[in-house]
Write an enzyme that holds these catalytic residues in place. Sequence first.
Site, PDB file in Angstrom:
ATOM      1  N   SER B 215       0.822  -1.203   0.000  1.00 59.72           N
ATOM      2  CA  SER B 215       0.000   0.000   0.000  1.00 59.72           C
ATOM      3  C   SER B 215       0.855   1.251   0.000  1.00 59.72           C
ATOM      4  O   SER B 215       1.925   1.288   0.597  1.00 59.72           O
ATOM      5  CB  SER B 215      -0.902   0.024   1.235  1.00 59.72           C
ATOM      6  OG  SER B 215      -1.924  -0.915   1.099  1.00 59.72           O
ATOM      7  N   ASP B 240     -10.214  -1.423   9.685  1.00 58.83           N
ATOM      8  CA  ASP B 240     -11.201  -1.588   8.607  1.00 58.83           C
ATOM      9  C   ASP B 240     -12.552  -1.998   9.177  1.00 58.83           C
ATOM     10  O   ASP B 240     -13.598  -1.580   8.688  1.00 58.83           O
ATOM     11  CB  ASP B 240     -10.739  -2.667   7.610  1.00 58.83           C
ATOM     12  CG  ASP B 240      -9.694  -2.125   6.643  1.00 58.83           C
ATOM     13  OD1 ASP B 240      -9.488  -0.904   6.631  1.00 58.83           O
ATOM     14  OD2 ASP B 240      -9.088  -2.930   5.909  1.00 58.83           O
TER      15      ASP B 240
END
Lengths: 232, 394
Positions: B215, B240
């Site tokens: 990422s 998340d």
Amino acid sequence: MRRLFIASMLAFPAFAAHASTPEQRGLEVFRQVCSSCHSLNHVTYADLGELGLSVSDIKAYAAQHEIPDGLDDDGDPKTRPAHPSDVIGSPYLTAGMARMANHGGLPPDFSRLAMTQKGGIRRIIDILVSYTSPPEGKKLPPGSYYNTAMPHLHIAMPPPLHDGQIKYTDGTNPTVPQMAHDVGAFLSWAGHPHLHTRHRTGLFVLSYLAILSGFLFVLKRRVWAKQTKKLP
Amino acid sequence: MTERPQSVSTWLNTRLPILSAFRREYVEFSMPRNLNYLWNFGAFAVVSLTLLILSGIFLALNYTPTLADAFSSVETIDRQVASGWLIRSVHMGGVSMLFAALYVHIARSLYYGSYKAPRELVWLTGLGLLLLVMITAFAGYVLPWGQMSYWGATVVVNAVNTVPLVGKPLASWLLGGEGLGNVALHRLFVLHFVTAFSIIGVIVLHVATLHVTGSNNPTGKDLTEPDQTVPFHPYYTTKDGLGLCLFLLVYAALIFFAPDFLTLSDNYVQANPLITPSDITPEWYFAPFYAILRAVPSKLGGLILATGSIVILFALPWLDSSTIRSARFRPWLRVALPLLFLAFLALGLAGMSPPSPFWLWISRAAVAYWYVYFLGLLPMIARREQASRRKEHF
């Protein structure tokens, strides 16, 4: 407790068998007035159970209507009494017949009218209570009626409601505004299927997710607490 | 002599190493420690897509793709099918939630430079996903066969017809020759399915390319030091998870308490080719592109600019030659890029408003800025940044 409930229902039949909610009264107006021209093409008789109608009432209502049932062996059209699972449908067999009976205009279907009519239920009620006699000298197009709620002050629908026109089973006084509001409630119910269930389920789902969010917030804080160094 | 008894997981893993792959990619996978909540939106998109596919399967069981029955079969789902209203709401709300998640996800990539080397393929597969989602959403919107379904599809078919040479044959080939009829509706139903399931395949590619490079992060710098990274689990599973729960809260509030908010009531009137609605409005997620179509006086020009506005994004990694990724360290971009977001929002508002000279000129200004940004401003800013970087080196 249950026996007590049934006994009380038998003692006061008005509570058990008679209309009491606006939607139920609106259905009575629909059955006795609106349904002679307007259709409910997507609502079945069985759907009326949600308004509190009993199964036997629904069966009796459905059985009053004969619906097309294909052809018999000689090729002639057949009919049968409607079942609760059939749609309430239109009083006319075809759109052409509906137009012919109504000066060329097609009475709109009621299933989603509450949603698709600009201005919604309030507008429909407004139209229903805005019939008056035209001022002197006012010329109306043929086949139309004076209505102050319409932009051009006339409408193709003849005034459908009159004071005392029907008899409510719960004894409510059937004035035009009363019937208009009841029809509005009924149309609102038809146009937004399962709205009560939707709100009830929604409350449950939202509270569940809110509580879960609280737990996850604590969990996330505790997991990340180990990372004490300043972020880059 | 027999072997020592193995556990089931070892047995499976030596034959098909999915367990160790899962552990490597989703448990131990090294993530930058400094991701903000904007990095949640990819997960939101995956979850909304999953809900769309699951609810879609149940809708398809009750849907009839014919002109005579399409509209009433959808009414039946909403009224008589057990929990049909809920499944349809999840599906309808899901589209809006998916597009909202995707637009934020893309905006984040633009801001933090996630499209740059070495993540060009993540960006390209992502744009491919956007196109597929758009095709799927368009085909799906035609299926209920309401007024907006029919007239929205008519606008698109007319737009395709304006393409010189290939347009008309292409449109009649896709629609089966008889315009928007039974054949076309059936084909759009199949197209809706096929594209929906191919999205899953492209997501696998998208995530695979992401897991090769890792990422990006808000600084845009490569973070490799051990104290700059954390394992995916438990850090990002919890982060998340929290974000997802809040996302679902919004989603649920929408479908249970504002189901009519995101849909046009005109679509509850059965399609009628003889009556054109007073104003044809697309769903909000197509509004920016509809505004571009409307802003250009020529039909073909509008179509070129509308599709071009997305096509140009494919060239982005090569239009922006600066080696700095994050807008945090690009002062010029911190002004120019928010203006681009503003232009997109303005186009969206213009697309949903009735056409008036005011909105027409707003959308013309916005679409002009869109192209100026990608073809002029951004390359120029990048070149200036590279030049000043070289100066620093001397």
